[in-house]
Design a protein around this motif. Structure first.
Motif, PDB file in Angstrom:
ATOM      1  N   UNK A 392       0.850  -1.192   0.000  1.00 17.83           N
ATOM      2  CA  UNK A 392       0.000   0.000   0.000  1.00 17.83           C
ATOM      3  C   UNK A 392       0.880   1.234   0.000  1.00 17.83           C
ATOM      4  N   UNK A 393       0.299   2.366  -0.355  1.00 15.62           N
ATOM      5  CA  UNK A 393       1.048   3.617  -0.464  1.00 15.62           C
ATOM      6  C   UNK A 393       0.464   4.649   0.478  1.00 15.62           C
ATOM      7  N   UNK A 394       1.266   5.247   1.355  1.00 14.69           N
ATOM      8  CA  UNK A 394       0.762   6.289   2.252  1.00 14.69           C
ATOM      9  C   UNK A 394       0.506   7.597   1.511  1.00 14.69           C
ATOM     10  N   UNK A 395      -0.456   8.344   2.021  1.00 14.36           N
ATOM     11  CA  UNK A 395      -0.824   9.636   1.439  1.00 14.36           C
ATOM     12  C   UNK A 395      -0.738  10.690   2.533  1.00 14.36           C
ATOM     13  N   UNK A 396      -0.105  11.838   2.230  1.00 10.72           N
ATOM     14  CA  UNK A 396       0.050  12.919   3.193  1.00 10.72           C
ATOM     15  C   UNK A 396      -0.802  14.111   2.758  1.00 10.72           C
ATOM     16  N   UNK A 397      -1.436  14.750   3.715  1.00  8.81           N
ATOM     17  CA  UNK A 397      -2.198  15.969   3.461  1.00  8.81           C
ATOM     18  C   UNK A 397      -1.468  17.126   4.119  1.00  8.81           C
ATOM     19  N   UNK A 398      -0.965  18.047   3.334  1.00  8.31           N
ATOM     20  CA  UNK A 398      -0.133  19.118   3.867  1.00  8.31           C
ATOM     21  C   UNK A 398      -0.957  20.118   4.674  1.00  8.31           C
ATOM     22  N   UNK A 399      -0.358  20.544   5.773  1.00  5.61           N
ATOM     23  CA  UNK A 399      -1.032  21.389   6.747  1.00  5.61           C
ATOM     24  C   UNK A 399      -0.589  22.830   6.538  1.00  5.61           C
ATOM     25  N   UNK A 400      -1.385  23.602   5.803  1.00  2.00           N
ATOM     26  CA  UNK A 400      -0.970  24.952   5.454  1.00  2.00           C
ATOM     27  C   UNK A 400      -2.093  25.944   5.730  1.00  2.00           C
ATOM     28  N   UNK A 401      -1.682  27.183   6.003  1.00  2.00           N
ATOM     29  CA  UNK A 401      -2.665  28.246   6.119  1.00  2.00           C
ATOM     30  C   UNK A 401      -3.161  28.581   4.714  1.00  2.00           C
ATOM     31  N   UNK A 402      -4.401  28.952   4.610  1.00  2.00           N
ATOM     32  CA  UNK A 402      -4.953  29.266   3.304  1.00  2.00           C
ATOM     33  C   UNK A 402      -6.227  30.069   3.484  1.00  2.00           C
ATOM     34  N   UNK A 403      -6.698  30.638   2.414  1.00  2.00           N
ATOM     35  CA  UNK A 403      -7.988  31.305   2.399  1.00  2.00           C
ATOM     36  C   UNK A 403      -9.051  30.223   2.199  1.00  2.00           C
ATOM     37  N   UNK A 404      -9.539  29.676   3.315  1.00  2.00           N
ATOM     38  CA  UNK A 404     -10.437  28.523   3.270  1.00  2.00           C
ATOM     39  C   UNK A 404     -11.705  28.844   2.481  1.00  2.00           C
ATOM     40  N   UNK A 405     -12.194  30.033   2.628  1.00  2.00           N
ATOM     41  CA  UNK A 405     -13.444  30.397   1.940  1.00  2.00           C
ATOM     42  C   UNK A 405     -13.290  30.273   0.435  1.00  2.00           C
ATOM     43  N   UNK A 406     -12.163  30.749  -0.099  1.00  2.00           N
ATOM     44  CA  UNK A 406     -11.943  30.637  -1.544  1.00  2.00           C
ATOM     45  C   UNK A 406     -11.898  29.182  -1.984  1.00  2.00           C
ATOM     46  N   UNK A 407     -11.240  28.315  -1.189  1.00  2.00           N
ATOM     47  CA  UNK A 407     -11.138  26.913  -1.557  1.00  2.00           C
ATOM     48  C   UNK A 407     -12.495  26.218  -1.520  1.00  2.00           C
ATOM     49  N   UNK A 408     -13.273  26.492  -0.481  1.00  2.00           N
ATOM     50  CA  UNK A 408     -14.597  25.871  -0.371  1.00  2.00           C
ATOM     51  C   UNK A 408     -15.490  26.310  -1.523  1.00  2.00           C
ATOM     52  N   UNK A 409     -15.464  27.590  -1.880  1.00  2.00           N
ATOM     53  CA  UNK A 409     -16.282  28.079  -2.983  1.00  2.00           C
ATOM     54  C   UNK A 409     -15.895  27.415  -4.303  1.00  2.00           C
ATOM     55  N   UNK A 410     -14.584  27.196  -4.493  1.00  2.00           N
ATOM     56  CA  UNK A 410     -14.137  26.535  -5.717  1.00  2.00           C
ATOM     57  C   UNK A 410     -14.635  25.100  -5.778  1.00  2.00           C
ATOM     58  N   UNK A 412     -17.306  23.845  -4.292  1.00  2.00           N
ATOM     59  CA  UNK A 412     -18.762  23.826  -4.470  1.00  2.00           C
ATOM     60  C   UNK A 412     -19.159  24.155  -5.906  1.00  2.00           C
ATOM     61  N   UNK A 413     -18.373  24.988  -6.574  1.00  2.00           N
ATOM     62  CA  UNK A 413     -18.658  25.280  -7.984  1.00  2.00           C
ATOM     63  C   UNK A 413     -18.481  24.035  -8.851  1.00  2.00           C
ATOM     64  N   UNK A 414     -17.585  23.120  -8.422  1.00  2.00           N
ATOM     65  CA  UNK A 414     -17.336  21.902  -9.195  1.00  2.00           C
ATOM     66  C   UNK A 414     -18.180  20.721  -8.706  1.00  2.00           C
ATOM     67  N   UNK A 415     -18.973  20.940  -7.660  1.00  2.00           N
ATOM     68  CA  UNK A 415     -19.650  19.829  -6.978  1.00  2.00           C
ATOM     69  C   UNK A 415     -20.570  19.040  -7.899  1.00  2.00           C
ATOM     70  N   UNK A 416     -21.244  19.695  -8.810  1.00  2.00           N
ATOM     71  CA  UNK A 416     -22.200  18.980  -9.661  1.00  2.00           C
ATOM     72  C   UNK A 416     -21.514  17.977 -10.589  1.00  2.00           C
TER      73      UNK A 416
END
Length: 472
Positions: A392-410, A412-416
């Motif tokens: 199996x292959x491990x996966x890492x999720x990088x822990x960074x500060x970000x503009x969360x609102x911009x990411x969530x909106x992006x 949701x725009x692709x959600x459909x």
């Protein structure tokens, strides 16, 4: 053995055998190695006991060339925490949100991670941090969990031809007055050594143990006997490096940390030394040292004194200005250079309200360093799970500060165009471990809603397999 080299090889173990003499000499040679010395120094800097500034003293030289400590100078020694801060940031950037694996079970759970023990995420963080500050880490798969050995307690025994880790010795003692303990790990089991005195190692009576053993209790006397003994396909200790340099992050960084500490401590000491008021007493040649001392004490107590100005006497106070601006500029420059050379991010340089594009650009050096670091951690974890027959292959999720609102909106725009699992994995405020639980709860809620419907509506809500086939 009698070798002058600090590298202990597997061929030497085969030649000399697993004797107390070999184990003791291997430990002494390891303590003389650059790996061990750098690791010990790195531990001190990580604990904010920076060696250079802690041992720093101001020295004066006499006219005859003699040297002695300057007892008049302030002795503040300010040790910075930059070494720990930089290493923790690099480690937690990649491992702070834990580790997940590519393969998942039928219910969406991470089956590989479940087999690695309840403290797997914390163990991996410890592995990564040791790999950075010591240059290498030695995780040991101990039947059902991970024990993490460091370069200050583990002697690696390498193969002269392939360079692979073939064996190793873990050693420890409470202090220099207590007996030494050691365990020799080989591919076919491990052997414990103890000392009756401080250094006199002897093989424990039990001899060599297998890594995996099944015990059965004898009902008559309650004794437990090993009925099945087994070892792994390879040594269950995996060397994991922190970078391609194969060395501690203290190498190259120590001089910058020392310079920062010395300048900062010097600024604090000068501020303390210059805070005193100096009094110049003119036309007082008849006063001896005792008279001057009494005058100073009187000034400090009453803040007033008489001066015979008719005969040229005068008492003048003086203070010194500390050269602050130049030193502050040097400190800021050294700190900025350390962050840049280390590939770290000083969050104070990110402007408030910055867009994700600006934040991503600031993280670019850190991403490049993380790619190298994660490659070594990934390979080590894959070797650990392979000991259990898992690919199996491990996966890492990088822990960074970000503009969360911009990411969530992006997202949701692709959600459909995306399924539920992909949407959840793309959301920045949802960890990989939470995705499976959220999907499971959503399925349970859908099943409960279906069960609450009347039978006729349930039949209409469920597509008929025959009709689907006909439509196709």
């Amino acid at each position: 053995m009698g070798s002058n080299s600090t590298i202990i090889t597997y061929q030497e173990l085969l030649e000399n055998g697993a004797t107390p003499g070999f184990v003791k000499e291997a430990i002494e040679r390891h303590k003389a190695s650059e790996m061990y010395k750098n690791a010990r120094s790195a531990d001190n800097y990580y604990r904010q006991r920076n060696e250079t500034i802690c041992n720093f003293t101001r020295t004066l030289f006499g006219t005859d060339g003699s040297r002695f400590d300057d007892f008049t100078a302030s002795k503040l020694r300010i040790a910075s925490n930059l070494f720990k801060r930089l290493n923790v940031q690099r480690c937690m950037y990649s491992l702070g949100k834990g580790v997940s694996f590519v393969e998942v079970g039928e219910g969406g759970e991470d089956t590989t991670k479940a087999k690695m023990g309840p403290r797997f995420d914390d163990d991996v963080k410890q592995i990564g941090l040791n790999a950075l500050i010591h240059g290498i880490s030695f995780p040991f798969w101990n039947l059902d969990h991970i024990d993490v050995f460091t370069a200050t307690e583990f002697v690696p025994i390498w193969d002269e031809t392939s360079g692979a880790l073939m064996a190793g010795i873990r050693f420890w003692r409470l202090d220099s007055t207590r007996p030494l303990h050691a365990v020799l790990y080989e591919q076919d089991g491990y052997t414990a050594f103890d000392a009756k005195t401080t250094d006199d190692l002897q093989v424990c009576p039990e001899g060599k143990h297998p890594y995996k053993a099944t015990y059965a209790e004898v009902p008559a006397d309650g004794l437990k006997l090993a009925v099945d003994e087994e070892n792994y396909s390879r040594l269950p200790i995996i060397p994991i490096w922190g970078s391609d340099a194969h060395q501690s992050t203290l190498v190259g960084l120590r001089e910058s940390v020392d310079a920062y500490d010395l300048i900062k401590s010097g600024l604090a000491n000068d501020t303390q030394d210059c805070a005193e008021i100096y009094w110049i007493v003119e036309n007082a040649g008849g006063m001896n040292d005792e008279d001057l001392q009494q005058l100073r004490d009187r000034l400090k107590l009453t803040h007033i004194a008489n001066a015979d100005t008719e005969d040229g006497g005068r008492i003048s106070p003086y203070t010194q200005e500390v050269p602050y601006a130049a030193r502050k500029a040097v400190l800021d420059a050294i700190k900025a250079d350390m962050y840049e050379d280390f590939g770290a991010l000083d969050v104070h340089t990110v402007a408030a309200g910055a867009t994700n594009d600006h934040i991503d650009a600031a993280y670019q050096p850190m991403d490049e360093e993380a790619d190298e670091f994660e490659r070594h951690i990934r390979e080590g974890i894959m070797d650990l799970v392979a000991l259990q027959g898992i690919v199996d292959t491990p996966v890492f999720t990088r822990n960074r500060i970000s503009n969360v609102r911009d990411q969530v909106e992006t997202v949701l725009m692709e959600a459909e165009y995306l399924d539920d699992e992909t949407i959840l994995r793309k959301l920045p405020n949802v960890t990989p471990d939470e995705v499976a639980e959220i999907l499971k709860r959503k399925d349970e809620e859908a099943a409960d809603k279906m069960a609450a419907l009347p039978p006729a509506l349930q039949a209409n809500a469920q597509p008929d397999d025959g009709e689907e086939e006909a439509e196709e």
